[in-house]
Design a protein around this motif. Structure first.
Motif, PDB file in Angstrom:
ATOM      1  N   UNK A  74       0.827  -1.201   0.000  1.00 57.65           N
ATOM      2  CA  UNK A  74       0.000   0.000   0.000  1.00 57.65           C
ATOM      3  C   UNK A  74       0.868   1.260   0.000  1.00 57.65           C
ATOM      4  N   UNK A  75       1.967   1.225   0.781  1.00 57.72           N
ATOM      5  CA  UNK A  75       2.852   2.382   0.809  1.00 57.72           C
ATOM      6  C   UNK A  75       3.521   2.585  -0.544  1.00 57.72           C
ATOM      7  N   UNK A  76       3.914   1.458  -1.185  1.00 59.10           N
ATOM      8  CA  UNK A  76       4.506   1.579  -2.528  1.00 59.10           C
ATOM      9  C   UNK A  76       3.502   2.174  -3.510  1.00 59.10           C
ATOM     10  N   UNK A  77       2.243   1.720  -3.399  1.00 54.55           N
ATOM     11  CA  UNK A  77       1.203   2.270  -4.284  1.00 54.55           C
ATOM     12  C   UNK A  77       0.993   3.757  -4.017  1.00 54.55           C
ATOM     13  N   UNK A  78       0.993   4.130  -2.723  1.00 55.36           N
ATOM     14  CA  UNK A  78       0.811   5.544  -2.387  1.00 55.36           C
ATOM     15  C   UNK A  78       1.981   6.382  -2.922  1.00 55.36           C
ATOM     16  N   UNK A  79       3.199   5.857  -2.757  1.00 57.22           N
ATOM     17  CA  UNK A  79       4.362   6.582  -3.273  1.00 57.22           C
ATOM     18  C   UNK A  79       4.330   6.685  -4.795  1.00 57.22           C
ATOM     19  N   UNK A  80       3.872   5.592  -5.457  1.00 54.35           N
ATOM     20  CA  UNK A  80       3.753   5.656  -6.923  1.00 54.35           C
ATOM     21  C   UNK A  80       2.718   6.698  -7.336  1.00 54.35           C
ATOM     22  N   UNK A  81       1.579   6.695  -6.631  1.00 58.35           N
ATOM     23  CA  UNK A  81       0.562   7.705  -6.939  1.00 58.35           C
ATOM     24  C   UNK A  81       1.102   9.104  -6.685  1.00 58.35           C
ATOM     25  N   UNK A  82       1.873   9.227  -5.576  1.00 61.72           N
ATOM     26  CA  UNK A  82       2.463  10.525  -5.276  1.00 61.72           C
ATOM     27  C   UNK A  82       3.432  10.955  -6.382  1.00 61.72           C
ATOM     28  N   UNK A  83       4.216   9.978  -6.877  1.00 60.30           N
ATOM     29  CA  UNK A  83       5.147  10.295  -7.970  1.00 60.30           C
ATOM     30  C   UNK A  83       4.388  10.703  -9.232  1.00 60.30           C
ATOM     31  N   UNK A  84       3.304   9.960  -9.521  1.00 60.06           N
ATOM     32  CA  UNK A  84       2.510  10.323 -10.713  1.00 60.06           C
ATOM     33  C   UNK A  84       1.888  11.705 -10.548  1.00 60.06           C
ATOM     34  N   UNK A  85       1.382  11.982  -9.338  1.00 58.63           N
ATOM     35  CA  UNK A  85       0.809  13.307  -9.105  1.00 58.63           C
ATOM     36  C   UNK A  85       1.873  14.391  -9.245  1.00 58.63           C
TER      37      UNK A  85
END
Length: 582
Positions: A74-85
């Protein structure tokens, strides 16, 4: 409600229990809120996770843990979303920056046009005196043109009168010829001859004198050439202004291109700087997480130490409790009694030395406490500088007391272990000497495995803490270097931005100057062209008039010659005897 938590395992004499330290709460799918303060929950479901692990916890309204799952994905997904944002925001910022540049260019173009119009208005005011002077010259030219027209009209009237006189003369000549044919006598009578002579005089007086007109035309030509010389000087000044304007316009265009390229380079460097600053924030966040992990490891080490001390104190207060590790009895049984006696004597000697040393330390600690108590009594009776000096001494004595006490903790423990080790050896020796039997020994509670396990756990956590502190030191060094580099880059960027702003203002002023110069050129040309056209038209009219006057002079000369011949004929007739007799 979904929470992000950290697993903490706290050991006790009865066993280890697992607790969850809540770190953040999910508000929406992409929104999390940090939890301030310390919030803990007990959860057996999290016992399968290691201490310090991050998990996602589903908590019901009654604060009951319903589900625990690993948070890494979940943290990796959040960080990926943060990177995309972040990438999306960066793209939007670039688009916004392009819009800003476009709007800036449009604004500069509008400002340039506005400045050009303003320059033209100012130039009109500046050239008002020149315009008035040129207008006065134009009026003079118009006045000369009017005079020329008047002269032309006068010439036309004189020509008409002359043509009338010549027509009358030709008529008289015809009548005279008719009379001469009808009269066969010699010539005219006296009255007719005198009448004919008066007509000749009248025609001679009516002939045009072109000298005043020619003088006026020559004066007008001189004035016209003077005005043309002035206009030529103005045209030369206009050409000089145009060349200067073209040169300055080229410099402004090149400066604008260079400024645009430098702004693009600045924006690229700014984007790189912002990317590095975002990376620095990530590193700082990682540092905060590791520092929190180090704090938790330190807390765990302290808990293990407290548990160790509590267990040790329990052993000291319990008869028959054993805290030292068991000795190798089989090896001691193989020794001879003399060898065993020698070993026991050595242990007794070491124990006495350590005991004396510990007693001395205890006495020193007691004296240190008495010194602190004495300083406390003195503090109650002193004020001002003496109190400050006493407080400083108090701090020093308390630090010394704390150091002695911390040293004594290990020494007391070592003394207790030496005592137990000596007792075990003495018991074996006494048994082999037959002084006591094996059954007469008191049963012991062996707490050494618990203490060994606690010490092992503490050492393990200490090693993990040492490794983590090494990582923290390296991360702090990296962050410090990044902060220094980024701070210098930010300062350089701000300095470059101020330079570009100054260059932009200078470029705007240059554009204004060039616009004013072009306005002056255009206004100057608009004023000079009508005047030049008027001078050219007047010159053409004067040349036409001069050519007409030349033809009139030739005709006048012919007429003068004809009148001279006619006058001679009439005079010869008047002088003849026949006309005189009649």
């Amino acid at each position: 409600m979904l929470y992000l938590a950290e697993v903490q395992k706290k050991g006790s004499f009865m066993g280890a229990r697992t607790e969850l330290r809540l770190l953040a709460r999910q508000q929406s799918e992409q929104s999390w809120v940090a939890i301030t303060g310390e919030e803990w929950l007990s959860s057996e479901e999290a016992s399968a996770f290691n201490s310090g692990a991050l998990v996602l916890v589903d908590i019901a309204g009654n604060r009951q843990v319903q589900r625990v799952q690993e948070a890494s994905r979940q943290l990796v997904s959040i960080l990926q979303n943060f990177s995309r944002l972040q990438e999306k925001f960066r793209t939007q910022e670039e688009e916004i920056e392009q819009w800003k540049q476009s709007l800036t260019y449009q604004s500069q173009e509008l400002n340039r046009r506005e400045m050009e119009m303003e320059a033209r208005r100012e130039q009109l005011q500046q050239l008002e005196e020149d315009f008035e002077q040129l207008e006065a010259q134009r009026l003079e030219v118009e006045s000369s043109r009017t005079e020329i027209n008047q002269l032309r009209e006068e010439m036309e009237r004189n020509r008409a009168e002359l043509e009338g006189a010549w027509a009358h003369l030709r008529g008289e000549q015809r009548r005279f010829a008719e009379r001469q044919e009808s009269v066969q006598t010699t010539a005219l009578d006296t009255e007719q001859a005198h009448y004919l002579q008066s007509l000749i005089d009248q025609i001679g007086a009516a002939l045009i004198n072109s000298q005043p007109i020619r003088s006026s035309i020559d004066d007008t030509f001189g004035l016209l050439e003077q005005r043309q010389a002035e206009l030529t000087q103005h045209w030369q000044e206009l050409e000089h202004l145009r060349v200067n304007a073209e040169q300055q316009q080229g410099e402004v265009d090149r400066g604008g291109q260079d400024l645009h390229q430098r702004w693009q380079q600045w924006h690229e460097a700014q984007a790189s700087l912002e990317k590095a600053q975002a990376e620095l924030k990530v590193q700082q966040h990682s540092l905060n997480l590791k520092e929190e992990q180090a704090r938790m490891l330190t807390l765990q080490i302290q808990n293990y130490e407290e548990l160790y001390q509590q267990t040790y104190q329990l052993a000291e207060s319990t008869d028959g409790a054993k805290v030292s590790q068991s000795i190798d009895s089989q090896a001691l049984e193989k020794l001879s009694i003399e060898e065993l006696q020698t070993l026991v004597n050595d242990l007794e000697r070491d124990f006495r030395k350590l005991s004396h040393f510990v007693n001395d330390q205890e006495e020193e600690l007691k004296l240190q406490q008495e010194a602190i108590d004495e300083l406390l009594q003195q503090l109650e009776n002193h004020e001002g500088f003496e109190r400050i000096e006493l407080e400083s001494n108090m701090d020093f004595e308390q630090q010394r007391y704390q150091m002695l006490e911390e040293t004594l903790v290990g020494q007391r423990r070592s003394l207790r272990e030496r005592e137990e080790l000596l007792t075990q050896h003495q018991n074996i020796l006494a048994r082999r000497q037959g002084k006591i039997s094996g059954e007469s020994q008191k049963p012991q509670i062996d707490l050494s495995p618990v203490l060994t396990q606690l010490e092992g756990q503490k050492q393990q956590q200490a090693q993990a803490l040492e490794k983590l502190e090494g990582q923290l030191e390296q991360l702090r060094s990296t962050i410090g270097q990044m902060q220094g580099t980024l701070s210098q880059q930010a300062t350089d960027q701000e300095h470059r931005r101020n330079e570009l702003k100054e260059l932009e203002n200078q470029h705007r002023n240059q554009m204004r100057s060039v616009a004013e110069l072009w306005g002056k050129v255009n206004t100057y040309q608009e004023l000079l062209r009508p005047l030049q056209d008027g001078v050219d038209a007047l010159r053409s009219q004067l040349q036409t008039t001069a050519e007409t006057l030349l033809h009139l002079d030739q005709a006048s000369q012919n007429q003068q010659q004809a009148l001279g011949n006619l006058r001679q004929t009439v005079e010869s007739l008047l002088a003849s005897p026949e006309l005189a007799a009649s």
